[in-house]
Design a protein around this motif. Structure first.
Motif, PDB file in Angstrom:
ATOM      1  N   GLU A 238       8.592  54.401 -10.031  1.00  0.00           N
ATOM      2  CA  GLU A 238       9.606  53.568 -10.669  1.00  0.00           C
ATOM      3  C   GLU A 238      10.187  52.472  -9.773  1.00  0.00           C
ATOM      4  N   GLN A 239       9.846  52.504  -8.489  1.00  0.00           N
ATOM      5  CA  GLN A 239      10.413  51.501  -7.589  1.00  0.00           C
ATOM      6  C   GLN A 239       9.669  50.168  -7.728  1.00  0.00           C
ATOM      7  N   TYR A 240      10.180  49.137  -7.062  1.00  0.00           N
ATOM      8  CA  TYR A 240       9.577  47.795  -7.156  1.00  0.00           C
ATOM      9  C   TYR A 240       8.636  47.588  -5.974  1.00  0.00           C
ATOM     10  N   TYR A 241       7.342  47.475  -6.272  1.00  0.00           N
ATOM     11  CA  TYR A 241       6.310  47.354  -5.252  1.00  0.00           C
ATOM     12  C   TYR A 241       5.764  45.929  -5.220  1.00  0.00           C
ATOM     13  N   TYR A 242       5.748  45.349  -4.049  1.00  0.00           N
ATOM     14  CA  TYR A 242       5.236  43.988  -3.916  1.00  0.00           C
ATOM     15  C   TYR A 242       3.712  43.972  -4.018  1.00  0.00           C
ATOM     16  N   PRO A 243       3.149  43.161  -4.921  1.00  0.00           N
ATOM     17  CA  PRO A 243       1.698  42.979  -4.926  1.00  0.00           C
ATOM     18  C   PRO A 243       1.288  42.089  -3.754  1.00  0.00           C
ATOM     19  N   ASN A 244      -0.003  42.071  -3.436  1.00  0.00           N
ATOM     20  CA  ASN A 244      -0.487  41.250  -2.330  1.00  0.00           C
ATOM     21  C   ASN A 244      -0.069  39.791  -2.455  1.00  0.00           C
ATOM     22  N   SER A 245      -0.048  39.290  -3.684  1.00  0.00           N
ATOM     23  CA  SER A 245       0.260  37.875  -3.912  1.00  0.00           C
ATOM     24  C   SER A 245       1.671  37.498  -3.471  1.00  0.00           C
ATOM     25  N   ASP A 246       2.559  38.486  -3.369  1.00  0.00           N
ATOM     26  CA  ASP A 246       3.977  38.200  -3.095  1.00  0.00           C
ATOM     27  C   ASP A 246       4.400  38.559  -1.670  1.00  0.00           C
ATOM     28  N   ILE A 247       3.534  39.231  -0.922  1.00  0.00           N
ATOM     29  CA  ILE A 247       3.897  39.668   0.430  1.00  0.00           C
ATOM     30  C   ILE A 247       3.960  38.454   1.358  1.00  0.00           C
ATOM     31  N   HIS A 248       5.035  38.360   2.115  1.00  0.00           N
ATOM     32  CA  HIS A 248       5.259  37.187   2.964  1.00  0.00           C
ATOM     33  C   HIS A 248       6.248  37.528   4.079  1.00  0.00           C
ATOM     34  N   ILE A 249       6.332  36.634   5.045  1.00  0.00           N
ATOM     35  CA  ILE A 249       7.397  36.656   6.049  1.00  0.00           C
ATOM     36  C   ILE A 249       8.201  35.388   5.860  1.00  0.00           C
ATOM     37  N   THR A 250       9.495  35.514   5.797  1.00  0.00           N
ATOM     38  CA  THR A 250      10.359  34.340   5.700  1.00  0.00           C
ATOM     39  C   THR A 250      10.551  33.745   7.094  1.00  0.00           C
ATOM     40  N   VAL A 251      10.131  32.503   7.259  1.00  0.00           N
ATOM     41  CA  VAL A 251      10.437  31.785   8.494  1.00  0.00           C
ATOM     42  C   VAL A 251      11.903  31.380   8.452  1.00  0.00           C
ATOM     43  N   ILE A 252      12.271  30.705   7.369  1.00  0.00           N
ATOM     44  CA  ILE A 252      13.681  30.365   7.176  1.00  0.00           C
ATOM     45  C   ILE A 252      13.926  29.999   5.718  1.00  0.00           C
ATOM     46  N   SER A 253      15.056  30.427   5.183  1.00  0.00           N
ATOM     47  CA  SER A 253      15.476  30.029   3.839  1.00  0.00           C
ATOM     48  C   SER A 253      16.213  28.705   3.977  1.00  0.00           C
ATOM     49  N   ILE A 254      15.593  27.647   3.515  1.00  0.00           N
ATOM     50  CA  ILE A 254      16.198  26.320   3.668  1.00  0.00           C
ATOM     51  C   ILE A 254      17.316  26.138   2.648  1.00  0.00           C
ATOM     52  N   ILE A 255      17.017  26.452   1.400  1.00  0.00           N
ATOM     53  CA  ILE A 255      18.055  26.542   0.371  1.00  0.00           C
ATOM     54  C   ILE A 255      17.964  27.950  -0.199  1.00  0.00           C
ATOM     55  N   SER A 256      18.906  28.805   0.183  1.00  0.00           N
ATOM     56  CA  SER A 256      18.882  30.183  -0.305  1.00  0.00           C
ATOM     57  C   SER A 256      19.038  30.191  -1.823  1.00  0.00           C
ATOM     58  N   CYS A 257      18.356  31.135  -2.458  1.00  0.00           N
ATOM     59  CA  CYS A 257      18.328  31.181  -3.916  1.00  0.00           C
ATOM     60  C   CYS A 257      19.739  31.281  -4.501  1.00  0.00           C
ATOM     61  N   TYR A 258      20.002  30.431  -5.474  1.00  0.00           N
ATOM     62  CA  TYR A 258      21.266  30.513  -6.203  1.00  0.00           C
ATOM     63  C   TYR A 258      21.036  30.108  -7.661  1.00  0.00           C
ATOM     64  N   ASN A 259      21.943  30.517  -8.511  1.00  0.00           N
ATOM     65  CA  ASN A 259      21.822  30.226  -9.936  1.00  0.00           C
ATOM     66  C   ASN A 259      21.891  28.731 -10.191  1.00  0.00           C
ATOM     67  N   GLY A 260      20.906  28.232 -10.888  1.00  0.00           N
ATOM     68  CA  GLY A 260      20.942  26.844 -11.316  1.00  0.00           C
ATOM     69  C   GLY A 260      20.357  25.839 -10.351  1.00  0.00           C
ATOM     70  N   PHE A 261      19.762  26.278  -9.239  1.00  0.00           N
ATOM     71  CA  PHE A 261      19.142  25.303  -8.341  1.00  0.00           C
ATOM     72  C   PHE A 261      18.031  24.567  -9.093  1.00  0.00           C
ATOM     73  N   ASP A 262      18.033  23.242  -8.983  1.00  0.00           N
ATOM     74  CA  ASP A 262      17.064  22.407  -9.705  1.00  0.00           C
ATOM     75  C   ASP A 262      16.243  21.617  -8.696  1.00  0.00           C
ATOM     76  N   LEU A 263      14.960  21.895  -8.656  1.00  0.00           N
ATOM     77  CA  LEU A 263      14.056  21.233  -7.712  1.00  0.00           C
ATOM     78  C   LEU A 263      14.045  19.714  -7.905  1.00  0.00           C
ATOM     79  N   LYS A 264      14.313  19.277  -9.135  1.00  0.00           N
ATOM     80  CA  LYS A 264      14.275  17.842  -9.432  1.00  0.00           C
ATOM     81  C   LYS A 264      15.404  17.074  -8.747  1.00  0.00           C
ATOM     82  N   LYS A 265      16.412  17.793  -8.270  1.00  0.00           N
ATOM     83  CA  LYS A 265      17.568  17.124  -7.676  1.00  0.00           C
ATOM     84  C   LYS A 265      17.421  16.876  -6.179  1.00  0.00           C
TER      85      LYS A 265
END
Length: 227
Positions: A66-93
């Motif tokens: 029942e836990q959340y398992y990362y598939p191979n496609s999603d496994i990564h190392i974060t170098v740095i979060s440039i814009i940390s995820c937040y509600n409503g972030f719009d790439l077009k801006k």
């Protein structure tokens, strides 16, 4: 940072919390209204390493599916979060090309990085693969990025949540009550020092991503070749 000491401290503090039931469930993973997005510079391990990680995840899945398992496609190392995820972030801006330029400048003079994925650690909310770097290049790159972006005038939220200094990869998040805490801990002990493999970092990816770096939401913005 002494990565071994950091990972060990996290493990030793978190395992008792899991055993006592004081772990943290992520209630956003299955939310259809989760609209948190941002941009991140990441590294992806090679296929061999990711397949070794799946061996661990398959063992845990057999205990607790029942836990959340990362598939191979999603496994990564974060170098740095440039814009940390937040509600409503719009790439077009934002101007992606300006972010690419900043990263390109930050990569100048950075030597090759090798990451050794050895052992696991755990927090009250997740299981992580421990990454160890062979030199100071990753730290140097992060410091370059901090300085470059802070002087750029571009939107960024580097270090707003926390200052990243490790090379770990999160591969499992707790989203349901753990079915067998002792069996889970036994499996964690089994893989505590498991050698998942080494890889030389050849590319860095700038991505637009959701909180969990799920493939269906991730958009590759630019790929940088290591110097």
């Amino acid at each position: 940072m002494d990565l071994s000491r950091h990972y060990n401290k996290l493990y030793e503090e978190s395992v008792p919390k899991i055993r006592e039931g004081n772990y943290i469930l992520d209630n956003q993973i299955d939310s259809l209204s989760d609209n948190r997005f941002g941009i991140t510079l990441i590294i992806r391990p090679n296929t061999e390493i990711k397949n070794n990680i799946q061996q661990l995840l398959q063992e845990i899945r057999s205990i607790d599916p029942e836990q959340y398992y990362y598939p191979n496609s999603d496994i990564h190392i974060t170098v740095i979060s440039i814009i940390s995820c937040y509600n409503g972030f719009d790439l077009k801006k934002i101007s992606v090309s300006e972010y690419v330029d900043c990263i390109q400048k930050s990569l100048v003079g950075i030597n090759a990085v090798e990451i050794h994925f050895r052992g696991i650690t755990v927090s009250p909310s997740a299981i992580m693969i421990q990454g160890f770097v062979n030199n100071s290049s990753l730290d140097n790159l992060r410091n370059n990025l901090r300085e470059t972006f802070r002087n750029s005038g571009l939107e960024e939220s580097i270090d707003k949540r926390y200052s990243i200094a490790t090379a770990h990869s999160t591969v499992l998040r707790f989203r349901k009550e753990i079915k067998s805490k002792e069996k889970l801990i036994e499996t964690l002990e089994k893989y505590r020092n498991f050698d998942f493999g080494k890889c030389t970092v050849n590319t860095y990816e700038l991505v637009y991503n959701d909180w969990y770096q799920r493939e269906q939401f991730v958009q590759l913005l630019h790929e940088f070749k290591s110097m």
